[in-house]
Design an enzyme around this catalytic site. Structure first.
Site, mmCIF file in Angstrom:
data_model
loop_
_atom_site.group_PDB
_atom_site.id
_atom_site.type_symbol
_atom_site.label_atom_id
_atom_site.label_comp_id
_atom_site.label_asym_id
_atom_site.label_seq_id
_atom_site.Cartn_x
_atom_site.Cartn_y
_atom_site.Cartn_z
ATOM 1 N N TYR A 82 26.994 -40.970 5.409
ATOM 2 C CA TYR A 82 26.162 -39.896 4.839
ATOM 3 C C TYR A 82 27.046 -38.828 4.167
ATOM 4 C CZ TYR A 82 22.258 -41.736 7.703
ATOM 5 O OH TYR A 82 21.290 -42.523 8.289
ATOM 6 N N TYR A 156 30.759 -49.244 -0.692
ATOM 7 C CA TYR A 156 29.781 -50.107 -1.369
ATOM 8 C C TYR A 156 30.533 -51.027 -2.337
ATOM 9 C CZ TYR A 156 26.259 -46.941 0.514
ATOM 10 O OH TYR A 156 25.466 -46.204 1.369
ATOM 11 N N PRO A 245 10.170 -40.916 9.605
ATOM 12 C CA PRO A 245 8.924 -40.685 10.347
ATOM 13 C C PRO A 245 7.911 -39.883 9.551
ATOM 14 C CG PRO A 245 10.621 -39.202 11.140
ATOM 15 C CD PRO A 245 11.296 -40.137 10.178
ATOM 16 N N ILE A 307 12.254 -27.216 9.269
ATOM 17 C CA ILE A 307 13.031 -27.578 10.471
ATOM 18 C C ILE A 307 12.325 -27.015 11.704
ATOM 19 C CG2 ILE A 307 15.201 -27.113 11.719
ATOM 20 C CD1 ILE A 307 16.639 -27.271 8.974
#
Ligand code: NAP
Length: 380
Positions: A82, A156, A245, A307
């Site tokens: 990330y 990658y 989610p 948040i």
């Protein structure tokens, strides 16, 4: 604080009571955590930390993670790949230094990237994450994908035609190297991500298995409820951690293609109307739905208000009818179809989506005899 009663799937021996097919168990109230099969615990709500590095200003992750700790989050989902793991680590260090939390209050999940599957690269990869975070251990370390890329510094790797360069590997050998990391104290719990039933079985049936995977991180939300994989995981004491989610960022420029043909989850009329009843948003209802059935959620937000908002899911509960109605929203559609797989034609077909079968076609393990598992030729 009053213990929260949350429906989550557990073994009968651990449960308190059964209601409508859901097994109810107490969570650990301070952290809203549930037990893992190795004796550790995982908080049911975590902050996802993936933000497109090309679009996220430096320092954003530090500020968001620090705010999240102040709000009450104790679980952070990150990864070396990330490219902001150093910021997550910096934020946690600063909140430990100012006395807000202790290291043992925090649950950090890191991920073994595709280029580090050969056993001799596993510990160095984890040590790289630990150095980046400035931590002595991570709480959970998971195999990010059940497929490998050519090892090397290029995360990658592509050939001259722009195609990803894959690498033949053995998931069981990778797992044994992870087990050694746990024995060495570098990680408390071991898990996997994007594994289907077949790949989980490979590990669970591995001769001499020392540490079982405690969790499987997969896409999971009301439009992709994953009933069969959830059931399999429940039977095998594997906690499911649901990514996307909230239905993902719907950012088509990500390495993964986002399935924009699926309507935005948070605009779903049922989620909105149930939310109105409780003075909650569709996002809070979507998160509560998973948490209430024992699925850990890791919503990502870099917005301070959101948040805080996403943490407000422990002060209401959905009725059994509402849970069933939300389950019925399942479209068996994933938002994230990883480009690295879809290029190879491994995008899910409608009938197969539930089981993530496309992943099982990637050749990986001893049991598959090192053979490539072509579509339609999977081993039964
Ligand atoms: P997500 O959490 O479902 O959705 C994130 C998006 O929703 C962001 O655009 C965010 O924007 C927005 N959002 C957050 N809270 C909201 C709210 N209350 N109302 C409306 N919009 C809201 O999707 P995700 O980031 O793809 O998944 C979550 C985490 O799962 C990731 O960060 C990562 O840690 C993990 N993950 C793992 C894998 C894997 O292969 N293991 C794959 C994908 C993701 P703002 O930031 O502007 O609030």
């Amino acid at each position: 604080m009053k213990p929260l009663r949350t429906a989550w799937y557990t073994k009968a021996s651990q449960c308190c009571s059964t209601v409508g097919g859901f097994v109810l168990a107490e969570t650990f109230p301070e952290s809203h955590s549930i037990p893992l099969s190795d004796g550790n615990q995982i908080p049911l709500l975590g902050l996802g930390t993936y933000g497109d590095p090309r679009k996220t200003p430096k320092g954003t992750t530090v500020e968001c993670v620090k705010l999240a700790i102040d709000v009450g989050y104790r679980h952070f989902d990150g990864a070396l790949v990330y490219f902001n793991e150093h910021e997550v680590g910096q934020a946690i260090s600063e909140k430990i230094a100012d006395g807000t939390v202790r290291r043992e209050d925090i649950f950090y999940c890191g991920k073994l990237w595709n280029t580090f599957h050969p056993p001799e690269l596993v510990r160095p990869a984890l040590e790289r994450t630990l150095q980046t975070l400035k931590m002595d251990y991570v709480d959970l370390y998971i195999v990010e994908l059940p497929m490998a890329f050519k090892p090397g510094e290029e995360f990658y790797p592509r050939d001259e035609n722009g195609k990803y360069i894959y690498h033949r590997t053995d998931l069981c050998a990778t797992w044994e190297a992870l087990e050694a990391c746990k024995d060495a104290g570098l990680v408390k719990s071991l898990g996997v991500s994007n594994f289907n039933r077949r790949q989980l079985e490979l590990l669970l049936k591995k001769p001499g298995l020392k540490h079982k995977p405690v969790s499987n991180q997969i896409e999971c939300h009301p439009y992709f409820t994953q009933p069969k994989l959830l059931e399999y995981c429940r039977q095998n004491d594997i906690v499911v951690v649901g990514y996307c989610p909230l239905g993902s960022s719907r950012d088509a420029s990500w390495y993964a293609t986002v399935n924009l043909t699926c309507p935005p989850l948070l605009e779903d009329e049922l989620l909105v109307s149930i939310g109105k009843k409780y003075n909650k948003s569709s996002a809070q209802v979507a998160l509560r739905f998973n948490v209430q059935r024992g699925v850990v959620v890791i919503p990502k937000s870099y917005n301070p208000e959101r948040i805080k908002h996403n943490f407000q899911i422990f002060d209401f509960s959905l009725t059994e009818e509402e849970m069933k109605a939300i389950e019925a929203l399942n479209k068996n559609i994933r938002f994230v179809e990883l480009l690295m797989l879809s290029r190879l034609g491994f995008v899910s077909k409608p009938a197969e989506r539930d089981f993530t079968i496309w992943m099982s076609r990637v050749p990986m393990c001893r049991e598959a005899g090192g053979r490539r598992l072509l579509p339609g030729h999977e081993e039964k």
